[in-house]
Design a protein around this motif. Sequence first.
Motif, PDB file in Angstrom:
ATOM      1  N   LYS A 132      65.180 -57.984  40.776  1.00 13.13           N
ATOM      2  CA  LYS A 132      64.810 -59.046  39.839  1.00 13.13           C
ATOM      3  C   LYS A 132      65.321 -58.660  38.459  1.00 13.13           C
ATOM      4  CE  LYS A 132      61.054 -61.949  38.157  1.00 13.13           C
ATOM      5  NZ  LYS A 132      59.601 -62.192  38.126  1.00 13.13           N
ATOM      6  N   ASP A 133      66.194 -59.492  37.946  1.00 11.19           N
ATOM      7  CA  ASP A 133      66.828 -59.214  36.668  1.00 11.19           C
ATOM      8  C   ASP A 133      67.423 -60.523  36.165  1.00 11.19           C
ATOM      9  OD1 ASP A 133      68.161 -57.914  34.467  1.00 11.19           O
ATOM     10  OD2 ASP A 133      68.417 -56.101  35.680  1.00 11.19           O
ATOM     11  N   PHE A 134      68.121 -60.453  35.062  1.00  6.44           N
ATOM     12  CA  PHE A 134      68.738 -61.634  34.470  1.00  6.44           C
ATOM     13  C   PHE A 134      70.238 -61.548  34.762  1.00  6.44           C
ATOM     14  CE2 PHE A 134      64.796 -60.634  32.500  1.00  6.44           C
ATOM     15  CZ  PHE A 134      64.176 -61.852  32.337  1.00  6.44           C
ATOM     16  N   LEU A 135      70.582 -61.785  36.019  1.00  6.72           N
ATOM     17  CA  LEU A 135      71.932 -61.533  36.501  1.00  6.72           C
ATOM     18  C   LEU A 135      72.907 -62.573  35.961  1.00  6.72           C
ATOM     19  CD1 LEU A 135      71.211 -60.609  40.233  1.00  6.72           C
ATOM     20  CD2 LEU A 135      71.074 -59.161  38.186  1.00  6.72           C
ATOM     21  N   VAL A 136      74.050 -62.090  35.495  1.00  9.54           N
ATOM     22  CA  VAL A 136      75.076 -62.980  34.950  1.00  9.54           C
ATOM     23  C   VAL A 136      76.447 -62.741  35.574  1.00  9.54           C
ATOM     24  CG1 VAL A 136      73.904 -63.245  32.727  1.00  9.54           C
ATOM     25  CG2 VAL A 136      75.577 -61.395  33.017  1.00  9.54           C
ATOM     26  N   ASP A 137      76.571 -61.746  36.455  1.00  9.30           N
ATOM     27  CA  ASP A 137      77.889 -61.366  36.949  1.00  9.30           C
ATOM     28  C   ASP A 137      77.780 -60.886  38.396  1.00  9.30           C
ATOM     29  OD1 ASP A 137      80.285 -59.376  37.312  1.00  9.30           O
ATOM     30  OD2 ASP A 137      80.737 -60.465  35.471  1.00  9.30           O
ATOM     31  N   PRO A 138      78.775 -61.200  39.247  1.00 10.90           N
ATOM     32  CA  PRO A 138      78.760 -60.708  40.633  1.00 10.90           C
ATOM     33  C   PRO A 138      78.677 -59.189  40.726  1.00 10.90           C
ATOM     34  CG  PRO A 138      80.425 -62.410  40.369  1.00 10.90           C
ATOM     35  CD  PRO A 138      79.910 -62.110  38.996  1.00 10.90           C
ATOM     36  N   TYR A 139      79.147 -58.485  39.715  1.00  3.85           N
ATOM     37  CA  TYR A 139      79.052 -57.020  39.676  1.00  3.85           C
ATOM     38  C   TYR A 139      77.614 -56.563  39.906  1.00  3.85           C
ATOM     39  CZ  TYR A 139      80.075 -52.269  37.907  1.00  3.85           C
ATOM     40  OH  TYR A 139      80.232 -50.914  37.786  1.00  3.85           O
ATOM     41  N   GLN A 140      76.663 -57.335  39.376  1.00  2.00           N
ATOM     42  CA  GLN A 140      75.262 -56.939  39.476  1.00  2.00           C
ATOM     43  C   GLN A 140      74.699 -57.145  40.885  1.00  2.00           C
ATOM     44  OE1 GLN A 140      74.559 -59.525  36.039  1.00  2.00           O
ATOM     45  NE2 GLN A 140      73.474 -57.817  35.062  1.00  2.00           N
ATOM     46  N   ILE A 141      75.267 -58.071  41.640  1.00  2.00           N
ATOM     47  CA  ILE A 141      74.903 -58.199  43.053  1.00  2.00           C
ATOM     48  C   ILE A 141      75.342 -56.946  43.800  1.00  2.00           C
ATOM     49  CG2 ILE A 141      75.165 -59.583  45.142  1.00  2.00           C
ATOM     50  CD1 ILE A 141      73.884 -61.272  43.079  1.00  2.00           C
ATOM     51  N   LEU A 142      76.562 -56.487  43.504  1.00  2.00           N
ATOM     52  CA  LEU A 142      77.079 -55.279  44.151  1.00  2.00           C
ATOM     53  C   LEU A 142      76.245 -54.058  43.761  1.00  2.00           C
ATOM     54  CD1 LEU A 142      80.912 -55.869  43.634  1.00  2.00           C
ATOM     55  CD2 LEU A 142      79.537 -56.364  45.671  1.00  2.00           C
ATOM     56  N   GLU A 143      75.815 -54.002  42.502  1.00  2.00           N
ATOM     57  CA  GLU A 143      74.933 -52.901  42.086  1.00  2.00           C
ATOM     58  C   GLU A 143      73.662 -52.882  42.930  1.00  2.00           C
ATOM     59  OE1 GLU A 143      75.538 -52.032  37.352  1.00  2.00           O
ATOM     60  OE2 GLU A 143      74.379 -53.807  37.901  1.00  2.00           O
ATOM     61  N   ALA A 144      73.093 -54.068  43.136  1.00  2.00           N
ATOM     62  CA  ALA A 144      71.854 -54.161  43.910  1.00  2.00           C
ATOM     63  C   ALA A 144      72.068 -53.695  45.341  1.00  2.00           C
ATOM     64  CB  ALA A 144      71.336 -55.595  43.884  1.00  2.00           C
ATOM     65  N   ARG A 145      73.140 -54.137  45.978  1.00  2.00           N
ATOM     66  CA  ARG A 145      73.407 -53.756  47.366  1.00  2.00           C
ATOM     67  C   ARG A 145      73.683 -52.262  47.472  1.00  2.00           C
ATOM     68  NH1 ARG A 145      73.565 -52.699  52.130  1.00  2.00           N
ATOM     69  NH2 ARG A 145      71.412 -52.525  51.445  1.00  2.00           N
ATOM     70  N   ALA A 146      74.438 -51.714  46.511  1.00  2.00           N
ATOM     71  CA  ALA A 146      74.729 -50.281  46.522  1.00  2.00           C
ATOM     72  C   ALA A 146      73.454 -49.461  46.361  1.00  2.00           C
ATOM     73  CB  ALA A 146      75.726 -49.933  45.422  1.00  2.00           C
ATOM     74  N   ALA A 147      72.461 -50.027  45.658  1.00  2.00           N
ATOM     75  CA  ALA A 147      71.175 -49.349  45.473  1.00  2.00           C
ATOM     76  C   ALA A 147      70.243 -49.515  46.670  1.00  2.00           C
ATOM     77  CB  ALA A 147      70.489 -49.869  44.210  1.00  2.00           C
ATOM     78  N   GLY A 148      70.660 -50.306  47.663  1.00  2.00           N
ATOM     79  CA  GLY A 148      69.848 -50.472  48.862  1.00  2.00           C
ATOM     80  C   GLY A 148      69.083 -51.763  48.955  1.00  2.00           C
ATOM     81  N   ALA A 149      69.218 -52.643  47.960  1.00  2.00           N
ATOM     82  CA  ALA A 149      68.465 -53.897  47.971  1.00  2.00           C
ATOM     83  C   ALA A 149      68.965 -54.828  49.063  1.00  2.00           C
ATOM     84  CB  ALA A 149      68.561 -54.588  46.613  1.00  2.00           C
ATOM     85  N   GLY A 150      68.042 -55.675  49.545  1.00  2.00           N
ATOM     86  CA  GLY A 150      68.392 -56.689  50.524  1.00  2.00           C
ATOM     87  C   GLY A 150      68.394 -58.080  49.960  1.00  2.00           C
TER      88      GLY A 150
END
Length: 292
Positions: A132-150
């Motif tokens: 949960k964040d104020f996402l503005v860029d696809p990069y942040q989706i990749l950050e989440a997945r790399a951190a283990g988020a689903g």
Amino acid sequence: MADDVPDAAGGNIVSGFLDDMASSSAARVAQALRHESADALERRARQAAPSPPLRLSPQGFDVIAELKLRSPAAGRLGDAGQDWTGRVAAYARGGAAAVSVLTEPSRFDGSLDHLRQAAAVLKPLGVPAMRKDFLVDPYQILEARAAGAGGVLVILRMLARARISELLEVAAEHRMFVLLEAFDADDLGLARELMTARAASLGTPPEPILIGVNCRDLQTLDVVQERFAALAPLLPAGWPAVAESGVAGGSDALRMQKLGYRLALIGTALMARDDPSPLLREIFHATRTVQP
């Protein structure tokens, strides 16, 4: 009020609180890119172990429990020395379908490391973490997945339609669920258009897309419970609806269920409890025929 942000959100101009959050979010992306390219991050995201899928209970109502260390409206939540990884585990054992983890640092004291640790705790318990964040860029989706988020939260008000579609595509590619957050009728109209277009072109998405209504007023940060009832008739049919903010107990959850909401995202009320398990039991007792 901060300056307008025309490009960080893919063309949309937002104001006030969301404007500030979009600016700082874009700055975090720029800083992260100086340390790791998008290509390198995508490789890490693809190598990350799969997250547990989001599973909704057949008993009819679910909770996304939230790890939120600070709220702009309420200040610090819980004791500064609290065992928050134990709280995350208690959420999962108490029946939460997913755990939302704030990763915004300036106003919510969050971090990607919190998400990484939470995902590690939740994985053996079969529950996904959601960024949960104020996402503005696809990069942040990749950050989440790399951190283990689903899963990830995407705020409709902050982003142009093209950018929202881009975020949805990246999330689907990495088999992540998305919570699309709406604040008003215009947001829900956009959500309906997006979902109709995706259904026509793709059919059923590989992971769920949830439609959330946040009843918090963006100017005052007050909770406006009446918004749930006012917007319920506008919820896109066929997509699980999430009541966000203002659900503090079983009676609130039952009212949301009767309005047509399938889940509730609960942060402050759970964080206020030393032990969140009794509140989860209360909510499920009020809304389910069989409790976990």
